[in-house]
Design an enzyme around this catalytic site. Structure first.
Site, PDB file in Angstrom:
ATOM      1  N   HIS A 132       1.858  19.334 -16.678  1.00  0.00           N
ATOM      2  CA  HIS A 132       3.369  18.853 -16.796  1.00  0.00           C
ATOM      3  C   HIS A 132       3.624  18.972 -18.305  1.00  0.00           C
ATOM      4  CE1 HIS A 132       1.495  16.805 -13.220  1.00  0.00           C
ATOM      5  NE2 HIS A 132       2.607  16.530 -12.912  1.00  0.00           N
TER       6      HIS A 132
ATOM      7  N   HIS B  84       9.122  19.777 -15.111  1.00  0.00           N
ATOM      8  CA  HIS B  84       8.312  18.514 -14.970  1.00  0.00           C
ATOM      9  C   HIS B  84       6.640  18.877 -14.761  1.00  0.00           C
ATOM     10  CE1 HIS B  84       7.062  14.472 -13.701  1.00  0.00           C
ATOM     11  NE2 HIS B  84       6.510  14.986 -12.518  1.00  0.00           N
TER      12      HIS B  84
ATOM     13  N   GLU C 116       1.937  -9.416  -5.115  1.00  0.00           N
ATOM     14  CA  GLU C 116       0.435  -8.885  -4.939  1.00  0.00           C
ATOM     15  C   GLU C 116       0.078  -7.807  -5.666  1.00  0.00           C
ATOM     16  OE1 GLU C 116       1.536 -11.401  -1.535  1.00  0.00           O
ATOM     17  OE2 GLU C 116       2.603  -9.662  -2.379  1.00  0.00           O
TER      18      GLU C 116
ATOM     19  N   HIS D 131      -0.002 -11.801  10.369  1.00  0.00           N
ATOM     20  CA  HIS D 131      -0.978 -12.403   9.306  1.00  0.00           C
ATOM     21  C   HIS D 131      -2.513 -12.507   9.666  1.00  0.00           C
ATOM     22  CE1 HIS D 131       2.919 -13.814   7.896  1.00  0.00           C
ATOM     23  NE2 HIS D 131       2.173 -14.575   6.733  1.00  0.00           N
TER      24      HIS D 131
END
Length: 681
Positions: A42, A277, A425, A487
């Site tokens: 890159h 890029h 999280e 869950h």
């Protein structure tokens, strides 16, 4: 090199005219040559960010190439890890142990210059980056660790104001959700020594960012409590310098410095183009760039003599800074021997060998949720290891990972030992990694097992970096019950176990839970996940059997026929171990004798000597393996003559015991499977 000495950070004098431009040009051309030689990489980002990175390194960053792990150093994170040649070039020029031959071996097998920066492989690389946004989250963790240590040990050698954390991010980093989760917490906590340089070139792989992005990034960061410097021309070195100085003067908030840059700066053909890029620019274009900068197009990997000479004096000044820090370390030990010892122990990361010995005790048969047993073990461990710092994603009362007697980390109160991560999280995983990378803090994160999916990238990177991070995941199976299949984790145990280097411990009872905590805290070469139940489980005894070691890779026998003549082995982890104990009793009534083996951690068991494993799981006996999961990672232990009993579907909303029983996790089904394998069917 500096305008002052002491504990503070004086502004460095501006390097002689032309030196910084020569450094930036060298960074660009080294990146071009490395990418072209490798025929991959890159080039655009290093070319565009060379000016702002040069200013950071020459005028602000405090590191010592001779001591890349010096605890008092500033931390630098290249979150936009695809631009790794920007970092490698600066590390080489500044005198880190990366000779030019390593630059020439960019992206090749065995080199110290891999495609994306990797911690432990390249001197001076603080963290493994590449998955966008992760490095930024790590930087937040490092900045938080600095504040925590400064608060716990105010007289430590860093003193005031303490070292800083610098981070370079790109557009892609800030598009990722993990970055904004981490940014929100950093702003809320007021991490004033965190300075992020935003290489804003408005380009991603698919083209201009305006095809997907139209938000006010500065406004977004301001809204989360950050100081945002006015956007500057990222190629104007003095403007960048002033913006960084403004950010460093802000003591109460983290800072974002928006640097408007042009990707592939200096390339007539690719400047400002997304085509620069992630691909080499081509031999002819590389030659053209060198000509444009006044260099010989026929010379590759060129480093001007004046750049080498200037960095020699730069290194001398940095060595002086680290030596002054060492002197303060000696003074700290003399003035406060007890505090200095605790500080050194925290930095070492060492765990007392007698940790949790003898440890908590429970009565055999006592019903104890393993999350509750984990809470007890954690409190004892925390008394022995002050560096343990826990946190939860808004579930501290359910995960039971709160350290008693210590409040929560908050703005201005960094000495506490509990962190409220909020419902973030993914950021929690990245920040835990940053805390572990920084050192001095032994971080623990926690949430429900089903939500580990939100933090899998961070856990994977912890394993890749061999970080001693710990995650406690509770509510481990369909026994969660009424909350239903959203869950109830089913595939999660297996999805975690397939991550190389990650240890996944699912203890069968309170005693194994204490053992799991001990093993996790003793481990220094990788992360550990401890998986715990919400429901109570009976405390079990380990049983000695002829020719079988007391413990084999953490596994053990919990039931053995009195005459030692088992016809089948029931193998399980977690709550299914006690199910197997009940099934073994039922089998005995049918004339079939069974051994029951608990294997809380497959990774530890697999690493045990083959002879020991064979003693606990005899080859001559058929097995029934039982676990509330898909069973993919148990297949190496299930032979054609064996059976696996698990759950191959999502759960249901009903009382947990009923869900488990109706999905096949019941005594009758275990007995039937055992009879079948004994009969050879």
């Amino acid at each position: 090199m500096t305008t002052g000495e002491g504990r503070g950070f004086a502004r460095r004098e501006t390097p002689p005219e032309g030196i910084e431009q020569a450094i930036a040009t060298t960074v660009r051309t080294l990146a071009l040559d490395a990418v072209q030689t490798a025929n991959s990489g890159h080039p655009g980002m290093p070319m565009g960010a060379a000016d702002l990175a040069t200013v950071l390194w020459t005028r602000h960053l405090r590191v010592d190439p001779e001591r890349p792990d010096w605890p008092g150093r500033d931390r630098f994170v290249l979150s936009a890890g695809h631009g790794s040649m920007l970092l490698y070039a600066l590390l080489h020029l500044s005198g880190h142990d990366i000779p030019l031959e390593e630059i020439k071996q960019f992206r090749q097998w065995g080199s110290r210059t891999p495609g994306h920066p990797e911690r432990g492989m390249t001197p001076g690389v603080e963290t493994t980056t590449g998955p966008l946004g992760q490095g930024f989250g790590n930087a937040v963790g490092m900045a938080l660790a600095e504040r925590v240590l400064a608060a716990r040990f105010p007289d430590n050698p860093d003193g005031a104001p303490g070292h800083r954390t610098f981070c370079i991010v790109g557009d892609g980093d800030l598009m990722e959700g993990v970055a904004m989760e981490a940014a929100a917490l950093a702003g809320h906590l007021g991490l004033g020594r965190l300075v992020t340089l935003y290489d804003s070139n408005d380009i991603t792989i698919d083209g201009s960012t305006d095809i997907t992005w139209s938000e006010d990034v500065g406004g977004r960061f301001e809204a989360t409590g950050w100081h945002v410097a006015e956007p500057v021309d990222g190629h104007d070195m003095d403007a960048v310098d002033e913006a960084i100085a403004e950010a460093l003067a802000e003591e109460e908030r983290p800072s974002l410095v928006i640097c408007r840059t042009t990707i592939a700066k200096g390339s007539a053909r690719f400047e400002g183009s997304s085509k620069s890029h992630g691909a080499p620019l081509g031999v002819d274009e590389v030659r053209g760039v060198k000509k444009a900068f006044g260099l010989d197009p026929d010379v590759d990997f060129f480093v001007p003599e004046e750049v080498t000479e200037w960095f020699a004096s730069w290194r001398e000044a940095r060595a002086g800074e680290s030596s002054a820090w060492d002197a303060r370390r000696v003074a700290f030990a003399e003035e406060d021997p007890e505090g200095a010892l605790l500080w050194e122990e925290a930095l070492s990361g060492k765990t007392p060998p007698d940790l949790l010995a003898p440890g908590p005790s429970w009565d055999t048969g006592e019903m104890v949720p393993t999350r509750k047993a984990g809470q007890t073990a954690l409190q004892e461990a925390a008394m022995r290891i002050p560096a343990i710092t826990t946190g939860s994603a808004d579930l501290a009362g359910s995960n039971l990972t709160w350290i008693d007697g210590s409040g929560a980390v908050s703005r201005g109160n960094y000495s506490a030992r509990n962190i409220h991560y909020g419902i973030r999280e993914h950021a929690m995983g990245a920040i835990v990694n940053g805390l572990a990378l920084h050192g001095g803090v032994r971080p623990v994160g926690s949430t429900f097992l089903v939500f580990c999916d939100y933090m899998r990238p961070a856990i994977r990177l912890a394993a890749l970096m061999e970080l001693p991070a710990i995650h406690v995941f509770t509510h481990d199976s369909v026994h969660v019950g009424e909350d239903g299949p959203t869950h109830q984790p089913v595939e999660h145990l297996d999805s975690l176990r397939v991550i190389p280097g990650l240890h996944v411990a699912r203890p069968a009872d309170a005693r194994e839970t204490a053992d799991a905590w001990r093993a996790a805290l003793m481990r220094t070469d990788g992360p550990t996940v401890i998986v715990l139940t919400r429901q109570g489980l009976p405390v079990l005894d380990r049983v000695e059997a002829a020719g079988v070691p007391a413990a084999v890779g953490g596994a053990g026998i919990v039931r053995e026929p009195e005459d030692g003549k088992a016809a089948v082995v029931l193998v399980a982890s977690g709550s299914e171990v006690s199910l197997c104990v009940k099934a073994a009793a039922a089998l005995e009534g049918c004339g079939v004798k069974a051994r029951v083996v608990s294997v809380p951690c497959l990774e530890t068991f697999a690493a045990a000597p083959a002879t020991d494993r064979a003693a606990i799981l005899p080859e001559r006996l058929p097995r029934v393996v039982v676990e509330a999961g898909t069973g993919a990672t148990w297949q190496a232990w299930v032979r054609p003559q064996d059976a696996y009993l698990g759950i191959g579907r999502f759960g249901a909303s009903a009382p947990g015991a009923k869900v488990a029983a109706l999905l096949g996790l019941n005594v009758e089904e275990v007995v039937e499977r055992a009879k079948r394998v004994v009969a050879g069917g």
